[in-house]
Enzyme design. Structure first.
Site, PDB file in Angstrom:
ATOM      1  N   ASP A  13      34.223  50.233  70.734  1.00  0.00           N
ATOM      2  CA  ASP A  13      34.378  51.285  71.764  1.00  0.00           C
ATOM      3  C   ASP A  13      33.074  52.006  72.070  1.00  0.00           C
ATOM      4  O   ASP A  13      33.075  53.183  72.445  1.00  0.00           O
ATOM      5  CB  ASP A  13      35.431  52.329  71.343  1.00  0.00           C
ATOM      6  CG  ASP A  13      36.749  51.707  70.968  1.00  0.00           C
ATOM      7  OD1 ASP A  13      37.172  50.801  71.702  1.00  0.00           O
ATOM      8  OD2 ASP A  13      37.338  52.104  69.946  1.00  0.00           O
ATOM      9  N   ALA A  39      41.400  44.782  71.713  1.00  0.00           N
ATOM     10  CA  ALA A  39      40.591  45.972  71.994  1.00  0.00           C
ATOM     11  C   ALA A  39      40.368  45.978  73.495  1.00  0.00           C
ATOM     12  O   ALA A  39      40.840  45.084  74.187  1.00  0.00           O
ATOM     13  CB  ALA A  39      39.270  45.905  71.247  1.00  0.00           C
ATOM     14  N   GLY A  40      39.681  46.986  73.980  1.00  0.00           N
ATOM     15  CA  GLY A  40      39.524  47.014  75.432  1.00  0.00           C
ATOM     16  C   GLY A  40      38.168  47.495  75.870  1.00  0.00           C
ATOM     17  O   GLY A  40      37.543  48.301  75.201  1.00  0.00           O
ATOM     18  N   HIS A  41      37.693  46.920  76.952  1.00  0.00           N
ATOM     19  CA  HIS A  41      36.483  47.428  77.592  1.00  0.00           C
ATOM     20  C   HIS A  41      36.927  48.166  78.836  1.00  0.00           C
ATOM     21  O   HIS A  41      37.726  47.629  79.608  1.00  0.00           O
ATOM     22  CB  HIS A  41      35.601  46.288  78.097  1.00  0.00           C
ATOM     23  CG  HIS A  41      35.046  45.423  77.035  1.00  0.00           C
ATOM     24  ND1 HIS A  41      34.418  45.911  75.925  1.00  0.00           N
ATOM     25  CD2 HIS A  41      34.980  44.084  76.934  1.00  0.00           C
ATOM     26  CE1 HIS A  41      34.005  44.903  75.190  1.00  0.00           C
ATOM     27  NE2 HIS A  41      34.350  43.787  75.768  1.00  0.00           N
ATOM     28  N   THR A 130      46.573  46.434  65.772  1.00  0.00           N
ATOM     29  CA  THR A 130      47.066  46.689  67.129  1.00  0.00           C
ATOM     30  C   THR A 130      48.281  45.798  67.430  1.00  0.00           C
ATOM     31  O   THR A 130      48.808  45.833  68.528  1.00  0.00           O
ATOM     32  CB  THR A 130      45.963  46.407  68.175  1.00  0.00           C
ATOM     33  OG1 THR A 130      45.468  45.097  67.942  1.00  0.00           O
ATOM     34  CG2 THR A 130      44.839  47.415  68.090  1.00  0.00           C
ATOM     35  N   GLY A 415      27.141  58.611  81.910  1.00  0.00           N
ATOM     36  CA  GLY A 415      28.428  58.658  82.604  1.00  0.00           C
ATOM     37  C   GLY A 415      29.028  57.268  82.622  1.00  0.00           C
ATOM     38  O   GLY A 415      28.327  56.286  82.389  1.00  0.00           O
TER      39      GLY A 415
HETATM   40  P1  GDP Z   1      33.792  49.019  74.801  1.00  0.00           P
HETATM   41  O1  GDP Z   1      34.980  48.342  74.226  1.00  0.00           O
HETATM   42  O2  GDP Z   1      32.631  49.007  73.859  1.00  0.00           O
HETATM   43  O3  GDP Z   1      33.432  48.525  76.155  1.00  0.00           O
HETATM   44  O4  GDP Z   1      34.133  50.556  74.961  1.00  0.00           O
HETATM   45  P2  GDP Z   1      35.417  51.269  75.643  1.00  0.00           P
HETATM   46  O5  GDP Z   1      35.541  50.831  77.021  1.00  0.00           O
HETATM   47  O6  GDP Z   1      36.595  51.182  74.765  1.00  0.00           O
HETATM   48  O7  GDP Z   1      34.962  52.786  75.527  1.00  0.00           O
HETATM   49  C1  GDP Z   1      33.963  53.288  76.246  1.00  0.00           C
HETATM   50  C2  GDP Z   1      34.568  54.396  77.143  1.00  0.00           C
HETATM   51  O8  GDP Z   1      33.561  55.283  77.473  1.00  0.00           O
HETATM   52  C3  GDP Z   1      35.105  53.879  78.454  1.00  0.00           C
HETATM   53  O9  GDP Z   1      36.173  54.689  78.862  1.00  0.00           O
HETATM   54  C4  GDP Z   1      33.926  54.035  79.409  1.00  0.00           C
HETATM   55  O10 GDP Z   1      34.298  54.202  80.759  1.00  0.00           O
HETATM   56  C5  GDP Z   1      33.329  55.295  78.884  1.00  0.00           C
HETATM   57  N1  GDP Z   1      31.874  55.391  78.993  1.00  0.00           N
HETATM   58  C6  GDP Z   1      30.952  54.426  78.807  1.00  0.00           C
HETATM   59  N2  GDP Z   1      29.717  54.943  78.920  1.00  0.00           N
HETATM   60  C7  GDP Z   1      29.876  56.265  79.155  1.00  0.00           C
HETATM   61  C8  GDP Z   1      28.960  57.354  79.316  1.00  0.00           C
HETATM   62  O11 GDP Z   1      27.754  57.212  79.238  1.00  0.00           O
HETATM   63  N3  GDP Z   1      29.506  58.595  79.527  1.00  0.00           N
HETATM   64  C9  GDP Z   1      30.851  58.808  79.590  1.00  0.00           C
HETATM   65  N4  GDP Z   1      31.287  60.049  79.792  1.00  0.00           N
HETATM   66  N5  GDP Z   1      31.732  57.799  79.430  1.00  0.00           N
HETATM   67  C10 GDP Z   1      31.239  56.562  79.212  1.00  0.00           C
END
Ligand code: GDP
Length: 424
Positions: A13, A39-41, A130, A415
């Site tokens: 995450d 898991a999720g992106h 999960t 962001g």
């Molecule tokens: P992944 O599995 O590593 O891709 O991560 P996730 O998607 O589970 O978690 C990352 C979360 O943080 C997602 O909801 C993204 O939209 C959000 N996100 C990623 N980069 C940033 C950032 O720089 N700032 C903020 N506020 N949110 C972010």
């Protein structure tokens, strides 16, 4: 053009999806090489907001070829749900831009059942699975008790193979867990409803990758979860059941001869962890709740509140080392903007002795965090696009982390949107 792997440095995450989505522009092929839909992106771009689980994050770029490699846990049912969701939002997904390795093993319907049955048996000793069937899937894969996606092209062979597996698996389901046995009719239904629909995407992806390599095309390897969840190098047994390491990318993608030129390690500006297991730097109470809310730390797949803490230098340095990261993307810096002082876990103490080394898993429960505080910047940084435009305290935070983890931070994300990024 060189090859690149984008990997998680911590517990997952970290924001890998947003980094892959940003960087796919430069690459011709994106490959997911391990893990499943557990898991999720989260990806936010001009096409909308997407929660991807198994699909490679390159699907939003027009000319990118996306591959699900032989190392993934290919769950036809969940993959189709995900494909339908994405297509509904206007993304084009065809056998031209999405390809499934014929050597990927299929996650069978009983894997999810077994996951649930085992978590129920464990009761209060559960791992926080999960329940997507990932652990039973990989156990069976290594016992060679799975079906390869390519077998869908050989129906007679496939049915015989399935019947053998059914007989074997029903012993576990009925005799170990006292559950209902599976029937061939049920498997036939699964084949018709789901497998027939994924079949057109299944092909010899190793050949495609070899040709891309020969033509000098750039390949991006996309990982799921992070170093500390790696089956061999993570916080065993609270790991996932696959290798999340960049070093596994050539094997799990279908291009064992691939040389990875660049490993981009994704690190969150603070720590989060989903599920059970030791989490040395964990924060509790109001302090934790405030950070969780600020970062919206709820699981993309399960909606579970994530455990949170300050950035953990010990765990992150270890993650950087095992991934052999060549550069770091530090994400979610904007989330820390509310803090007066920013906590950092700089060391652990184990048996009263300070240490910089990440402990052996059995020692982790005895490790205590050493917390120091850096100055906060207390202003919105989400519109900043140049490093020198960040407040000095934010610049110092980046430099401090970089120096302590021993790897250059070349991206700072402020962001979730594609362009909320500072290149350094
Ligand atoms: P992944 O599995 O590593 O891709 O991560 P996730 O998607 O589970 O978690 C990352 C979360 O943080 C997602 O909801 C993204 O939209 C959000 N996100 C990623 N980069 C940033 C950032 O720089 N700032 C903020 N506020 N949110 C972010």
């Amino acid at each position: 053009m060189g090859n690149c792997a984008i990997v998680g440095i911590n517990w997952g995450d970290e924001g890998k999806g947003r980094m892959v989505d940003l960087l796919t522009e430069k690459y011709d092929v994106v490959v997911r090489y391990q893990g499943g839909g557990n898991a999720g992106h989260t990806v936010i771009n001009e096409q909308g907001k997407f929660a991807l689980h198994l699909l490679p994050s390159g699907i939003f770029r027009k000319d990118t070829i996306n591959i699900l490699g032989n190392g993934v846990a290919l769950d036809p049912e969940n993959l189709l749900k995900e494909i339908d969701e994405v297509v509904e939002k206007g993304v084009s997904l065809t056998p031209e831009n999405l390809k499934i390795s014929d050597r990927a093993s299929l996650l069978l319907p009983w894997h999810r059942d077994l996951d649930e049955l085992e978590e129920n048996r464990l009761a209060d000793k559960k791992f926080g699975s999960t329940k997507q069937g990932i652990a039973p899937f990989y156990s069976d894969k290594y016992q060679k008790k799975t079906i390869l996606a390519g077998e869908l092209y050989y129906p007679e062979h496939l049915r015989k193979h399935l019947a053998d597996l059914l007989e074997w698996k029903n012993l576990t389901l009925t005799k170990v867990y006292g559950a209902e046995p599976y029937t061939m009719e049920k498997l036939e239904e699964w084949l018709t409803t789901y497998c027939e629909r994924i079949k057109p995407f299944v092909c010899n992806t190793g050949k495609i990758l070899k040709e891309a390599q020969k033509a000098g095309k750039g390949i991006l390897f996309e990982a799921q979860l992070g170093s500390l969840r790696d089956l061999d190098y993570g916080i065993h047994p609270y790991t996932t059941s696959s290798n999340t390491m960049a070093a596994y990318a050539p094997i799990g993608s279908g291009l064992p001869s691939a040389k990875i030129d660049d490993v981009i390690g994704v690190v969150k500006a603070y720590s989060t962890c989903v599920g059970e297991g030791p989490f040395v730097c964990e924060m509790f109470g109001d302090e934790a709740e405030e950070l969780r809310k600020a970062g919206f730390e709820y699981g993309a797949k399960t909606g579970r509140p994530r455990r949170v803490g300050p950035i953990d230098i010990v765990a992150t340095r270890y993650g950087v080392e095992v991934q052999a990261a060549t550069q770091i993307a530090l994400t979610k810096m904007d989330v820390l903007s509310y803090m007066d002082k920013i906590p950092v876990c700089t060391q652990y103490t184990v048996d009263g002795e300070p240490t910089d080394d990440f402990p052996f898993p059995a020692q982790l429960n005895d490790a205590k965090p050493v917390i120091e505080y850096l100055d906060g910047w207390k202003c919105d940084i989400s519109n900043v696009r140049k490093f020198e435009d960040l407040p000095v305290a934010a610049q110092d935070y980046v430099k401090y982390v970089e120096e302590r983890i021993g790897c250059p931070i070349t991206f700072v994300s402020v962001g979730p949107e594609r362009d909320s990024i500072i290149y350094r």
